[in-house]
Design a protein around this motif. Sequence first.
Motif, PDB file in Angstrom:
ATOM      1  N   ASP A  13      30.357 -44.075  18.759  1.00 54.28           N
ATOM      2  CA  ASP A  13      29.832 -43.429  17.535  1.00 54.28           C
ATOM      3  C   ASP A  13      29.772 -42.200  17.958  1.00 54.28           C
ATOM      4  O   ASP A  13      29.364 -41.398  19.008  1.00 54.28           O
ATOM      5  CB  ASP A  13      28.242 -43.686  17.598  1.00 54.28           C
ATOM      6  N   ARG A  15      29.091 -39.531  15.915  1.00 50.58           N
ATOM      7  CA  ARG A  15      28.276 -38.470  15.351  1.00 50.58           C
ATOM      8  C   ARG A  15      27.578 -37.715  16.254  1.00 50.58           C
ATOM      9  O   ARG A  15      26.882 -36.655  16.059  1.00 50.58           O
ATOM     10  CB  ARG A  15      27.212 -39.431  14.498  1.00 50.58           C
ATOM     11  N   THR A  16      27.285 -38.136  17.657  1.00 51.22           N
ATOM     12  CA  THR A  16      26.748 -37.237  18.803  1.00 51.22           C
ATOM     13  C   THR A  16      27.616 -36.257  19.110  1.00 51.22           C
ATOM     14  O   THR A  16      27.101 -35.444  19.974  1.00 51.22           O
ATOM     15  CB  THR A  16      25.997 -38.069  19.573  1.00 51.22           C
ATOM     16  N   PRO A  19      31.625 -31.838  16.367  1.00 44.92           N
ATOM     17  CA  PRO A  19      32.638 -32.087  15.310  1.00 44.92           C
ATOM     18  C   PRO A  19      34.183 -31.637  15.805  1.00 44.92           C
ATOM     19  O   PRO A  19      34.984 -32.581  15.802  1.00 44.92           O
ATOM     20  CB  PRO A  19      32.257 -31.370  14.164  1.00 44.92           C
ATOM     21  N   ARG A  22      35.612 -34.447  18.362  1.00 42.69           N
ATOM     22  CA  ARG A  22      35.714 -36.080  17.822  1.00 42.69           C
ATOM     23  C   ARG A  22      37.094 -36.355  17.721  1.00 42.69           C
ATOM     24  O   ARG A  22      37.482 -37.575  18.275  1.00 42.69           O
ATOM     25  CB  ARG A  22      35.127 -36.052  16.438  1.00 42.69           C
ATOM     26  N   ASN A  43      31.002 -42.955  12.070  1.00 42.78           N
ATOM     27  CA  ASN A  43      30.988 -41.676  11.693  1.00 42.78           C
ATOM     28  C   ASN A  43      30.091 -41.239  10.673  1.00 42.78           C
ATOM     29  O   ASN A  43      29.474 -42.096  10.012  1.00 42.78           O
ATOM     30  CB  ASN A  43      32.410 -41.210  11.200  1.00 42.78           C
ATOM     31  N   ASP A  44      29.896 -40.163  10.596  1.00 44.49           N
ATOM     32  CA  ASP A  44      28.629 -39.468   9.593  1.00 44.49           C
ATOM     33  C   ASP A  44      29.330 -39.058   8.267  1.00 44.49           C
ATOM     34  O   ASP A  44      28.928 -38.579   7.226  1.00 44.49           O
ATOM     35  CB  ASP A  44      27.880 -38.324   9.995  1.00 44.49           C
ATOM     36  N   HIS A  45      30.692 -39.242   8.338  1.00 41.51           N
ATOM     37  CA  HIS A  45      31.437 -38.920   6.911  1.00 41.51           C
ATOM     38  C   HIS A  45      32.770 -39.754   6.958  1.00 41.51           C
ATOM     39  O   HIS A  45      33.076 -40.538   7.850  1.00 41.51           O
ATOM     40  CB  HIS A  45      31.878 -37.301   6.893  1.00 41.51           C
ATOM     41  N   GLU A  72      25.860 -42.571   4.278  1.00 39.01           N
ATOM     42  CA  GLU A  72      25.458 -42.035   5.558  1.00 39.01           C
ATOM     43  C   GLU A  72      25.984 -42.238   6.735  1.00 39.01           C
ATOM     44  O   GLU A  72      26.470 -41.403   7.523  1.00 39.01           O
ATOM     45  CB  GLU A  72      23.744 -42.186   5.670  1.00 39.01           C
ATOM     46  N   VAL A  73      26.668 -43.562   6.699  1.00 41.49           N
ATOM     47  CA  VAL A  73      27.357 -44.030   7.871  1.00 41.49           C
ATOM     48  C   VAL A  73      28.623 -44.675   7.233  1.00 41.49           C
ATOM     49  O   VAL A  73      28.752 -45.503   6.408  1.00 41.49           O
ATOM     50  CB  VAL A  73      26.602 -45.158   8.683  1.00 41.49           C
TER      51      VAL A  73
END
Length: 85
Positions: A13, A15-16, A19, A22, A43-45, A72-73
Amino acid sequence: MAQAANAAPNEIDVRTLVPMHRHQKIFELVDQLAPGGKFVLVNDHDPKPLYYQLEAEHPQQFSWTYLERGPEVWRVEIGRLSKAA
């Protein structure tokens, strides 16, 4: 990234993560995959730009399968093809 025989594929994950870090982390995981290995990216996108980068650097060596497509995910299973030893 060990897993039980009946567990779901490994998930990362991002998302944490900051960016800008990543892609570096994801490419580290991709480089560690054995032929036939895989993991799930969360991911968030939509990580489609990552797909293009992966394909440019490792053409036809990986699979890319969307498991969830937002809003969202996003979850994508990335695998190293067995023929890409």
